[in-house]
Design a protein around this motif. Structure first.
Motif, PDB file in Angstrom:
ATOM      1  N   LEU A  42     117.715  12.910  -8.649  1.00 32.03           N
ATOM      2  CA  LEU A  42     118.959  12.152  -8.536  1.00 32.03           C
ATOM      3  C   LEU A  42     120.107  13.028  -8.040  1.00 32.03           C
ATOM      4  O   LEU A  42     120.913  12.597  -7.215  1.00 32.03           O
ATOM      5  CB  LEU A  42     119.324  11.517  -9.880  1.00 32.03           C
ATOM      6  N   GLU A  43     120.166  14.258  -8.541  1.00 36.12           N
ATOM      7  CA  GLU A  43     121.211  15.191  -8.125  1.00 36.12           C
ATOM      8  C   GLU A  43     121.099  15.504  -6.633  1.00 36.12           C
ATOM      9  O   GLU A  43     122.090  15.493  -5.904  1.00 36.12           O
ATOM     10  CB  GLU A  43     121.127  16.477  -8.953  1.00 36.12           C
ATOM     11  N   ALA A  44     119.866  15.786  -6.173  1.00 35.28           N
ATOM     12  CA  ALA A  44     119.649  16.083  -4.749  1.00 35.28           C
ATOM     13  C   ALA A  44     120.054  14.888  -3.894  1.00 35.28           C
ATOM     14  O   ALA A  44     120.730  15.041  -2.864  1.00 35.28           O
ATOM     15  CB  ALA A  44     118.191  16.457  -4.500  1.00 35.28           C
ATOM     16  N   LYS A  45     119.674  13.702  -4.323  1.00 29.88           N
ATOM     17  CA  LYS A  45     120.013  12.491  -3.573  1.00 29.88           C
ATOM     18  C   LYS A  45     121.526  12.278  -3.529  1.00 29.88           C
ATOM     19  O   LYS A  45     122.080  11.817  -2.533  1.00 29.88           O
ATOM     20  CB  LYS A  45     119.316  11.289  -4.228  1.00 29.88           C
ATOM     21  N   ARG A  46     122.197  12.664  -4.592  1.00 33.57           N
ATOM     22  CA  ARG A  46     123.646  12.462  -4.692  1.00 33.57           C
ATOM     23  C   ARG A  46     124.447  13.476  -3.877  1.00 33.57           C
ATOM     24  O   ARG A  46     125.421  13.121  -3.230  1.00 33.57           O
ATOM     25  CB  ARG A  46     124.072  12.532  -6.158  1.00 33.57           C
ATOM     26  N   VAL A  47     124.040  14.760  -3.876  1.00 37.76           N
ATOM     27  CA  VAL A  47     124.880  15.799  -3.272  1.00 37.76           C
ATOM     28  C   VAL A  47     124.450  16.267  -1.886  1.00 37.76           C
ATOM     29  O   VAL A  47     125.267  16.801  -1.134  1.00 37.76           O
ATOM     30  CB  VAL A  47     125.019  17.037  -4.198  1.00 37.76           C
ATOM     31  N   VAL A  48     123.182  16.101  -1.529  1.00 39.37           N
ATOM     32  CA  VAL A  48     122.731  16.563  -0.216  1.00 39.37           C
ATOM     33  C   VAL A  48     123.156  15.543   0.843  1.00 39.37           C
ATOM     34  O   VAL A  48     122.936  14.347   0.694  1.00 39.37           O
ATOM     35  CB  VAL A  48     121.199  16.782  -0.194  1.00 39.37           C
TER      36      VAL A  48
END
Length: 199
Positions: free
Chosen positions: A49-55
């Motif tokens: 979820l973090e990767a999807k949100r910030v990348v």
């Protein structure tokens, strides 16, 4: 048995949506998740979820980054007068592994494909023209794949850039190291002959 467990089946279906993951591999992945500790599964989910949100795409070149601009564009030692044009981020990663190229990139986000309805306005072509027009660019290396669509894209880019007084080059493609000439197809051999150099 596993086909009747709805939650397990749904998990496998989610893994099956990933490119290159077949039904059996997806089910193995689902079983692997079940074998993990709850904390590990939670961390796995949080990281996704973090990767999807910030990348996101770099606003300069289209490469992926989790910063304002990507690490290549942020590297002041890079030669900004040399732009390597690639189809996707995976190509950037491949070229970077070689550690020979010290210019910057421009990620098109695809190739022109009339058959599939992908026109120049559906890739980052306009942005490339703007970069070449505003930056002090000496050379553009076209590194699209040697496919029919990659070739069409390369020719299209070349047609628009040459009148701007920019040197336009194409990656040399040829026979891979360690292979036999008898197994190379005509296109590969043709590229190898075109891309020959002094020894």
């Amino acid at each position: 048995m596993a086909e009747y467990i709805e939650s397990l089946q749904r998990l496998a279906e989610q893994f099956g949506q990933l490119p290159g993951v077949g039904r059996k591999s997806a089910m193995r992945m689902a079983f692997s998740v079940l074998a993990l500790e709850d904390e590990v599964v939670q961390e796995f989910a949080d990281v996704m979820l973090e990767a999807k949100r910030v990348v996101h795409a770099c606003p300069v070149c289209g490469n992926l980054t989790d910063k304002d601009v990507c690490s290549v564009c942020n590297d002041l030692s890079r030669d900004r007068g040399l732009i390597c044009v690639v189809e996707d981020v995976k190509a950037v990663m491949s070229i970077e592994k070689v550690r020979e190229y010290r210019g910057v990139y421009h990620v098109l986000g695809g190739v022109i494909s009339p058959v599939n309805g992908i026109t120049p306005d559906k890739i980052r072509f306009r942005e490339l023209i703007e970069r070449v027009g505003t930056d002090d660019v000496r050379e553009v290396i076209i590194a699209t794949n040697p496919t029919p669509d990659g070739e069409v894209t390369a020719m299209y880019i070349s047609k628009y850039l040459k009148p701007l007084g920019v040197k336009v080059t194409r990656l040399a493609y040829g026979v891979p190291v360690g292979s036999d000439l008898e197994y190379a197809d005509e296109i590969t051999l043709g590229r190898a002959i075109e891309g020959r150099r002094d020894v």
